[in-house]
Design a protein around this motif. Structure first.
Motif, PDB file in Angstrom:
ATOM      1  N   ASN A 141       0.844  -1.193   0.000  1.00  0.00           N
ATOM      2  CA  ASN A 141       0.000   0.000   0.000  1.00  0.00           C
ATOM      3  C   ASN A 141       0.882   1.246   0.000  1.00  0.00           C
ATOM      4  O   ASN A 141       1.621   1.490   0.956  1.00  0.00           O
ATOM      5  CB  ASN A 141      -0.899  -0.027   1.242  1.00  0.00           C
ATOM      6  N   ALA A 142       0.812   2.042  -1.068  1.00  0.00           N
ATOM      7  CA  ALA A 142       1.663   3.236  -1.184  1.00  0.00           C
ATOM      8  C   ALA A 142       1.431   4.233  -0.057  1.00  0.00           C
ATOM      9  O   ALA A 142       2.322   5.002   0.297  1.00  0.00           O
ATOM     10  CB  ALA A 142       1.419   3.919  -2.532  1.00  0.00           C
ATOM     11  N   TYR A 179      -0.388  10.607  -5.833  1.00  0.00           N
ATOM     12  CA  TYR A 179      -0.537  11.679  -6.819  1.00  0.00           C
ATOM     13  C   TYR A 179      -1.472  12.775  -6.308  1.00  0.00           C
ATOM     14  O   TYR A 179      -1.290  13.957  -6.612  1.00  0.00           O
ATOM     15  CB  TYR A 179      -1.100  11.124  -8.133  1.00  0.00           C
ATOM     16  N   LEU A 180      -2.492  12.369  -5.540  1.00  0.00           N
ATOM     17  CA  LEU A 180      -3.506  13.319  -5.101  1.00  0.00           C
ATOM     18  C   LEU A 180      -3.222  13.929  -3.729  1.00  0.00           C
ATOM     19  O   LEU A 180      -4.035  14.670  -3.199  1.00  0.00           O
ATOM     20  CB  LEU A 180      -4.877  12.620  -5.076  1.00  0.00           C
ATOM     21  N   THR A 185       6.183  12.216  -2.845  1.00  0.00           N
ATOM     22  CA  THR A 185       6.233  12.091  -4.298  1.00  0.00           C
ATOM     23  C   THR A 185       6.511  10.630  -4.630  1.00  0.00           C
ATOM     24  O   THR A 185       6.948   9.856  -3.774  1.00  0.00           O
ATOM     25  CB  THR A 185       7.346  12.968  -4.898  1.00  0.00           C
ATOM     26  N   VAL A 186       6.277  10.258  -5.874  1.00  0.00           N
ATOM     27  CA  VAL A 186       6.546   8.882  -6.299  1.00  0.00           C
ATOM     28  C   VAL A 186       8.032   8.576  -6.133  1.00  0.00           C
ATOM     29  O   VAL A 186       8.414   7.472  -5.730  1.00  0.00           O
ATOM     30  CB  VAL A 186       6.100   8.681  -7.760  1.00  0.00           C
ATOM     31  N   ILE A 189       8.710   7.717  -2.581  1.00  0.00           N
ATOM     32  CA  ILE A 189       8.173   6.381  -2.298  1.00  0.00           C
ATOM     33  C   ILE A 189       9.167   5.312  -2.746  1.00  0.00           C
ATOM     34  O   ILE A 189       9.478   4.363  -2.004  1.00  0.00           O
ATOM     35  CB  ILE A 189       6.814   6.180  -3.005  1.00  0.00           C
ATOM     36  N   GLU A 190       9.666   5.436  -3.964  1.00  0.00           N
ATOM     37  CA  GLU A 190      10.615   4.455  -4.503  1.00  0.00           C
ATOM     38  C   GLU A 190      11.919   4.446  -3.712  1.00  0.00           C
ATOM     39  O   GLU A 190      12.463   3.373  -3.404  1.00  0.00           O
ATOM     40  CB  GLU A 190      10.897   4.751  -5.974  1.00  0.00           C
ATOM     41  N   LYS A 191      12.405   5.615  -3.344  1.00  0.00           N
ATOM     42  CA  LYS A 191      13.648   5.712  -2.576  1.00  0.00           C
ATOM     43  C   LYS A 191      13.494   5.039  -1.212  1.00  0.00           C
ATOM     44  O   LYS A 191      14.373   4.276  -0.778  1.00  0.00           O
ATOM     45  CB  LYS A 191      14.026   7.191  -2.391  1.00  0.00           C
TER      46      LYS A 191
END
Length: 259
Positions: A141-142, A179-180, A185-186, A189-191
């Motif tokens: 879950n992001a 995004y909302l 930021t994406v 999240i990836e980092k």
């Protein structure tokens, strides 16, 4: 007859496992909500020649098993069946919205972190032990990433060699919520996820950024006003090509014969 690729879909409660699978089905039949949905192992056989989903039920009658096919057209059909049957597993057969997903089997299993029902973890662990899967997908879950529950989940997988000897596919779902929002930021999240995986000594993986709800909204013919507004807002943030490329990569992994 081509061999069927077995894909295990697992994650913690409310990670969006069932919504993720629904986004690849012609009809969204798997129950979804913010509460615990998947309480049984649900096996989904993809057969695109079928017009709708059928559920196969075995009944004991006069010292013999009788197989009954039950038509499942919508989510409420399956919800009603689950509520009225005391079984640990279900088998469904029906079409995907993607032609490339012929001869695919999805296994949707309960989240292992449901403290209210230890039976869910037992069902999931038994599924991991008793089935030999071609591919394993972990849905995260992001909005709630790199938690203690995620650590427990990856520890269970590592004990069986997943993420070390065997590759796992990590899907960061609900990216639409990021995004909302103005919180992350994406890229962040990836980092954070890469740092988490390094700390957990998970070294053999693919990462996919995904929005199940985006594809659910796209395929619906009868959007409500609220859903229409949500889709229009999401389109401003999500570039169709980027998300479609990611989806095609996921489909390629579904079809992989890895073990």
């Amino acid at each position: 007859m081509p061999s069927r690729k077995k894909n295990l879909i697992l994650g913690n409660v409310s990670s969006g496992k069932s919504t993720f699978i629904n986004s690849f089905l012609k009809n969204s039949i798997l129950p979804t909500s913010n509460l615990v949905c998947t309480s049984k192992e649900i096996k989904i056989n993809i057969k695109n020649k079928n017009k709708y989903f059928r559920l196969l039920e075995e009944k004991q009658e006069k010292n013999r098993n009788r197989k009954i096919k039950i038509k499942i057209e919508r989510m409420s059909d399956l919800e009603n069946f689950i509520q009225n049957r005391q079984v640990d597993s279900l088998t469904l057969t029906g079409p995907s919205i993607e032609r490339k997903l012929e001869n695919i089997i999805f296994y949707d299993i309960p989240g292992i972190n449901n403290s209210m029902n230890e039976k869910h973890k037992e069902i999931s662990m038994n599924s991991l032990k008793s089935n030999e899967f071609n591919n394993v997908f972990i849905i995260l879950n992001a909005e709630n990433l790199c938690t203690t529950d995620d650590t427990v989940l990856f520890n269970e997988l590592k004990r069986k060699g997943y993420g070390i000897q065997r590759k796992i596919n990590i899907v960061v779902n609900k990216i639409d919520k990021i995004y909302l929002s103005d919180e992350d930021t994406v890229e962040e999240i990836e980092k954070n996820l890469l740092k988490f995986l390094n700390n957990e000594k998970v070294s053999n993986y693919n990462i996919f950024i995904y929005s199940s709800i985006y594809y659910e909204l796209i395929k619906k013919n009868d959007l409500t006003k609220r859903e229409n507004r949500e889709l229009e807002v999401l389109k401003e943030f999500i570039r169709d090509k980027d998300l479609n490329d990611m989806r095609n990569r996921i489909i390629k992994e579904f079809n992989r014969r890895g073990k």
